[in-house]
Scaffold this motif. Sequence first.
Motif, short mmCIF file in Angstrom:
data_model
loop_
_atom_site.label_atom_id
_atom_site.label_comp_id
_atom_site.label_asym_id
_atom_site.label_seq_id
_atom_site.Cartn_x
_atom_site.Cartn_y
_atom_site.Cartn_z
N GLN A 119 -15.42 6.05 2.35
CA GLN A 119 -13.07 7.23 1.80
C GLN A 119 -13.98 5.94 0.40
O GLN A 119 -13.63 5.01 -0.04
N ASP A 120 -13.73 7.12 -0.23
CA ASP A 120 -13.53 7.20 -1.95
C ASP A 120 -12.27 7.48 -1.87
O ASP A 120 -11.98 7.18 -3.33
N GLN A 121 -11.48 7.49 -1.19
CA GLN A 121 -9.61 7.62 -1.78
C GLN A 121 -9.02 6.63 -1.16
O GLN A 121 -9.09 6.02 0.12
N GLU A 122 -7.47 6.29 -1.80
CA GLU A 122 -6.46 5.49 -0.97
C GLU A 122 -5.23 6.35 -0.76
O GLU A 122 -5.47 7.79 -0.44
N ALA A 126 -8.90 2.39 -0.94
CA ALA A 126 -10.74 2.88 -1.06
C ALA A 126 -11.44 2.28 -0.34
O ALA A 126 -11.33 1.37 -0.15
N SER A 129 -8.87 2.55 6.31
CA SER A 129 -7.79 3.48 6.30
C SER A 129 -6.42 3.07 7.24
O SER A 129 -7.23 1.78 8.04
N GLN A 134 -5.50 6.89 2.89
CA GLN A 134 -5.94 7.98 4.05
C GLN A 134 -5.60 6.92 5.51
O GLN A 134 -5.89 6.07 5.76
N SER A 136 -0.59 1.76 -0.19
CA SER A 136 -1.48 3.02 0.28
C SER A 136 -2.77 1.92 0.91
O SER A 136 -3.29 0.98 0.10
N VAL A 178 -16.53 2.49 -0.07
CA VAL A 178 -16.17 3.50 -1.00
C VAL A 178 -17.01 5.17 -1.31
O VAL A 178 -17.13 6.01 -1.36
#
Length: 394
Positions: free
Chosen positions: A83-86, A62, A65, A88, A59, A106
């Motif tokens: 982007q604060d999530q993995e 964070a 993308s 994405q 993935s 992040v």
Amino acid sequence: CCRIFPRQKRTINLFYQEGQSTCSACAAGTFQDQEGQISCTNCVAGSFQDQEGQTSCSSCAAGSSQDKEGQVSCTGCAAGSFQDQEGQSTCSACAAGTFQDKEGQVSCTDCAAGSFQDQEGQSTCSACAAGSYQDQEGQTSCSSCAAGTFQDKSGQPSCSECATGSYQDQEGQSACSACAIGTYQDEAGQTSCTVCAAGTFQDQAGQESCPSCAAGTSQALTGQTSCSDCAVGSFQDKEGQTSCSTCAVGSYQDKEGQASCVLCAAGSYQDKEGQETCALCSAGSYQDNVGETACMLCSKGSYQDKSGSPSCNKCRDELTYTTYIEGSVSADDCQGPLLSFKVGKKGETQFMTNTGTISVKANEQLDLNAESGNWIVRHPNDPYREYFIIKQGD
């Protein structure tokens, strides 16, 4: 699928190609997690694989993308995004009121106090302009300085109050205005100035008080830049007054701007208020005091041939010369009907006149009637009774 040859183990992450004696490794950007497959699968968006022959994809971390399939890497979020999530496929734009000036982050940072950002996806915040402020973080706009305040610098978290002697009647200003002449302001942070009260003045701009009119001056109007001198015939002995006082009877003032009036000198008088001179006593009169409203006639037996005198001149021989009326103006008015006298027996006095001899007892009085010219003997107990009259010329 990969064929199973004698002594050959089954395996994953490989695939079989027609006519080949062995299985091939999955290319970077693909994976295969099952046995006996004829192809590999692209890494989905939001993942990547940078090595060959892998059974899975990784993935995107964070802060990064990947919006395409089959990729060997992820892309860091651009400045102005995060982007604060993995895993994405896209990055999110920084919200209004925030910013991000680095790639691959992040989160976004709130705009500091004194700055703002009214758009999304920005890499910087804008400083509040002069005349405005922002006292909180993460804001999308700045606030105008209120009336009575100002801010002459950009990027500030607050506005400053207008100093004493100044004002500001509008919002969003970078400076305050000095109070005009004739006005003042003794408090900070004000939207207007106060006009100087009657009895005061101000001839300079930007002042916090109005001086009182000095003694000898006055000011009847408000908002003035100067005081007026008291006119001749008037005075003012106090400060901060709205009018001058007229000089009282018996006094005068011949100069402007005076704090007192001058008493009429001996030999003069003034019977009217508010005068700039005193009148001289006329010939035949006098005044021996100061500050008087009238002169007195010279008494019988005296005269005054000059004006402005504090006294009268006596006839040269009071016993033999006299004047018949008051207010004589010349020594020639002194006449001598009484030629001589002598003291007789028992206290009687014999007066020799041009008409004869008159005997007057000790308790009697001899007078000359100024109107008739007759000698009159009066008794002190009845001074108004003429009981012995000697007519001149008899």
